[in-house]
Design a protein around this motif. Structure first.
Motif, PDB file in Angstrom:
ATOM      1  N   TYR A  29       0.866  -1.180   0.000  1.00 16.73           N
ATOM      2  CA  TYR A  29       0.000   0.000   0.000  1.00 16.73           C
ATOM      3  C   TYR A  29       0.899   1.226   0.000  1.00 16.73           C
ATOM      4  O   TYR A  29       2.124   1.128   0.165  1.00 16.73           O
ATOM      5  CB  TYR A  29      -0.947   0.008   1.210  1.00 16.73           C
ATOM      6  CG  TYR A  29      -0.274   0.308   2.529  1.00 16.73           C
ATOM      7  CD1 TYR A  29      -0.312   1.593   3.083  1.00 16.73           C
ATOM      8  CD2 TYR A  29       0.390  -0.679   3.251  1.00 16.73           C
ATOM      9  CE1 TYR A  29       0.288   1.879   4.302  1.00 16.73           C
ATOM     10  CE2 TYR A  29       0.993  -0.408   4.469  1.00 16.73           C
ATOM     11  CZ  TYR A  29       0.937   0.878   4.989  1.00 16.73           C
ATOM     12  OH  TYR A  29       1.545   1.156   6.193  1.00 16.73           O
ATOM     13  N   SER A  78     -13.237  -2.721   6.036  1.00 15.98           N
ATOM     14  CA  SER A  78     -12.139  -3.464   5.421  1.00 15.98           C
ATOM     15  C   SER A  78     -11.944  -4.792   6.138  1.00 15.98           C
ATOM     16  O   SER A  78     -12.226  -4.909   7.332  1.00 15.98           O
ATOM     17  CB  SER A  78     -10.843  -2.648   5.493  1.00 15.98           C
ATOM     18  OG  SER A  78      -9.749  -3.389   4.985  1.00 15.98           O
ATOM     19  N   ASN A  83      -7.803  -2.498   1.576  1.00 13.41           N
ATOM     20  CA  ASN A  83      -8.935  -2.261   0.679  1.00 13.41           C
ATOM     21  C   ASN A  83     -10.156  -1.856   1.507  1.00 13.41           C
ATOM     22  O   ASN A  83     -10.617  -2.621   2.354  1.00 13.41           O
ATOM     23  CB  ASN A  83      -9.229  -3.527  -0.128  1.00 13.41           C
ATOM     24  CG  ASN A  83      -8.059  -3.927  -1.001  1.00 13.41           C
ATOM     25  OD1 ASN A  83      -7.737  -3.265  -1.971  1.00 13.41           O
ATOM     26  ND2 ASN A  83      -7.384  -5.026  -0.636  1.00 13.41           N
TER      27      ASN A  83
END
Length: 601
Positions: A29, A78, A83
């Motif tokens: 990420y 999430s 995500n």
């Protein structure tokens, strides 16, 4: 039988190769977090159109995660902390929640507070994914910038405060009797700017007139029987926005200042600030600190979110790792290095960039709404009569390019200074007179990205031409690394009136050598011991330098990443603390060896 053994061996080899390939392509990420930030309604009367995400309250509930964010008209869900999907609740605050607080009580109920009026009912649910909330039958006052904390014994505490004068306070509530106040109320801590340099107001902890920082963002974490009362200073619009902690043996204190403060601090690099956050424990025991990052281009309330791995050392000191914190980081499910830098470097820094058209190119920042520092960049054309811009590869979120139209004829081409293997990209879209003023459904960013080795023959790398995803800070990790000299962004359509981009960041591994170790690193503490001057010799081929410091040689928990300079002045030290410093250089190929640690009395 021999054939069976041969087939079995072949399958095992193929499976082994598949697993190795998967191991070489871990989930990652990149900060700021890639979520569909909400357009803010509370400056709409001034016709200020911008997205923002701030003051996150993140909880784990029944093995999943929920993130509540100021004025977002809902919250995110999430299963992996990377995500996030937006949930529009059935009952919620008309103006959106403000500086929210949420608490998961023994996996039975989620309690929440954050009415923008500063008073109202605490609400609760046993199914936050469904979005049905109920209020308790009472009204609480002074719940602005609050933190609700329920201890293991069921005793309930509400911490709050947002002021450059008044301290953080706490009052006790009765969870079993409608969260009524019990009468216990106490003043706890306040800023001490004359001792703590990082608490001073202003960009880089300097302001010509205002000296008092704002103390806000109370949060409580219990770890190994200790209570970590977290707070934020000095102001949400500044690069030095940070979180610190006092530690006590009870939820009511007394609390002692943690000597490695601030524990969440990211003043340098592309994305600045790491304040007004919350610390959440992952299901595997790993802690994460979600924080607010300053953007402050269209409004000083314009912000983004970030996530950093957080730890407690052997002395019980809490600290977050923000080093290279806006480069690709390993995802929380990584078995050994969650949240750590992947080693993918910035390939696009100061790369030559040409664009299809140019309506305006601007550097724009503000520390107070209505007062802007604006520099418009003159349009320059190259030898092929193509428009160039330095603003999309300058590592600044406050500079941006605006195309003449928001259509499929607009493009951006980046020529890397040297070729490399691309592993990921980050597209940072900007809001320039977007004309959107509240949470709006159906927004989407549609585009394609192509690569080339010669600038003439192009190959599709990413196709989001039909995407339904709203991604103002789109992070695009590739399935396999891709060699390229050129990258081209092709627009289809983005939300709002204008196509505007602040930065296209290309990450990967260059083919050259990492820069050499820094020489002649010096740190001089000023007469005002909260300040220090740093200098070093330029390293050939370095993009920039990462300064590390801390309260002990094995506790260099802080870092400050700078580009293209060989000196630095910081105003964030604690007056009475001895510090230890080191520095490293970096470029598109890697990171140098760190210098020998310097002791600064």
């Amino acid at each position: 039988m021999t054939g069976f053994r041969t087939l079995s061996t072949t399958i095992l080899v193929l499976l082994s190769g598949f697993l190795m390939a998967q191991d070489n392509l871990p989930k990652t990420y990149c900060n700021p977090l890639d979520i569909d930030y909400t357009y803010m309604v509370y400056n709409s009367s001034k016709n200020l159109s911008y997205r923002s995400g701030a003051d996150p309250a993140v909880i784990e509930y029944r093995g999943e995660y929920f993130m509540f964010v100021t004025r977002s008209f809902g919250y995110w869900h999430s299963t992996d902390l990377v995500n996030w999907e937006f949930i529009k609740p059935k009952q919620w605050y008309f103006e959106g929640s403000n500086a929210p607080t949420a608490f998961n009580y023994k996996d039975s109920l989620v309690y929440f507070a954050g009415d923008p009026a500063g008073y109202g009912s605490i609400i609760y649910t046993d199914d936050p994914k469904k979005g049905e909330w109920q209020p308790v039958a009472s009204i609480s006052n002074n719940i602005q910038d609050s933190e609700l904390f329920i201890d293991d014994d069921g005793k309930t505490y509400l911490y709050w405060g947002s002021s450059n004068v008044h301290p953080l306070k706490v009052k006790m509530l009765d969870k079993d009797d409608r969260f009524l106040e019990t009468g216990v109320q106490k003043e706890l801590i306040n800023l001490v700017e004359e001792e703590h340099g990082w608490e001073r107001f202003g960009e880089n902890n300097f302001h010509p007139t205002l000296k008092e920082g704002y103390m806000e963002g109370a949060s409580m974490t219990k770890h190994n029987g200790k209570y970590y009362l977290q707070y934020t200073a000095p102001g949400t619009q500044f690069n030095v926005y940070a979180d610190a902690a006092y530690v006590g043996d009870t939820p009511l204190g007394p609390f002692k200042y943690m000597r490695n403060n601030p524990f969440s601090f990211k003043p340098g690099g592309f994305t600045n600030g790491a304040g007004h956050g919350i610390t959440v424990k992952q299901t595997n025991g790993q802690y994460w600190h979600f924080s607010t990052m300053a953007l402050a281009s269209n409004s000083h309330w314009e912000r983004r979110l970030a996530m950093f791995p957080t730890y407690f050392d052997k002395e019980g000191l809490m600290y977050s790792n923000t080093s290279y914190g806006d480069y690709p980081l390993f995802a929380p499910d990584h078995p050994t290095k969650p949240g750590e830098h992947t080693g993918w470097m910035l390939l696009s820094y100061q790369a030559k960039t040409t664009v299809s058209t140019s309506k305006v190119q601007v550097r724009k920042s503000t520390s107070e709404d209505g007062q802007y520092d604006i520099e418009e960049i003159e349009v320059i054309r190259d030898e092929n009569d193509q428009i160039t811009t330095p603003l999309l590869t300058d590592e600044s979120p406050k500079s941006y390019w605006v195309a003449e139209a928001n259509d499929d004829k607009q493009w951006v081409k980046i020529e890397l200074k040297s070729p490399g293997d691309i592993y990921a990209l980050q597209l940072n879209f900007h809001d320039h007179e977007s004309g959107i003023y509240t949470r709006t459904e159906g927004l989407k960013h549609q585009f394609t990205i192509e690569t080339s080795e010669d600038g003439k023959n192009w190959e599709m790398l990413i196709d989001r031409s039909d995407s339904q995803k709203d991604a103002p800070n789109a992070y695009l990790r590739l399935e396999n690394p891709k060699k390229a000299n050129f990258i081209r962004y092709n627009n289809i359509s983005v939300p709002g009136n204008n196509l505007a981009l602040s930065e296209i960041r290309v990450f990967g591994k260059g083919y050259g050598a990492a820069p050499e170790k820094v020489k002649d690193f010096k740190v001089d503490r000023e007469d005002d011991r909260r300040d220090a001057s740093l200098s070093w010799k330029e390293v050939n081929g370095a993009q920039g330098y990462n300064i590390r410091w801390g309260i002990a040689p094995d506790k260099l928990y802080h870092s400050w990443l700078v580009y293209g300079k060989t000196d630095h002045f910081m105003r964030n030290l604690d007056r009475d603390t001895k510090y230890f410093f080191s520095i490293e250089s970096f470029n598109e190929n890697g990171i140098s060896e760190k210098t020998q640690i310097i002791t600064v009395e």
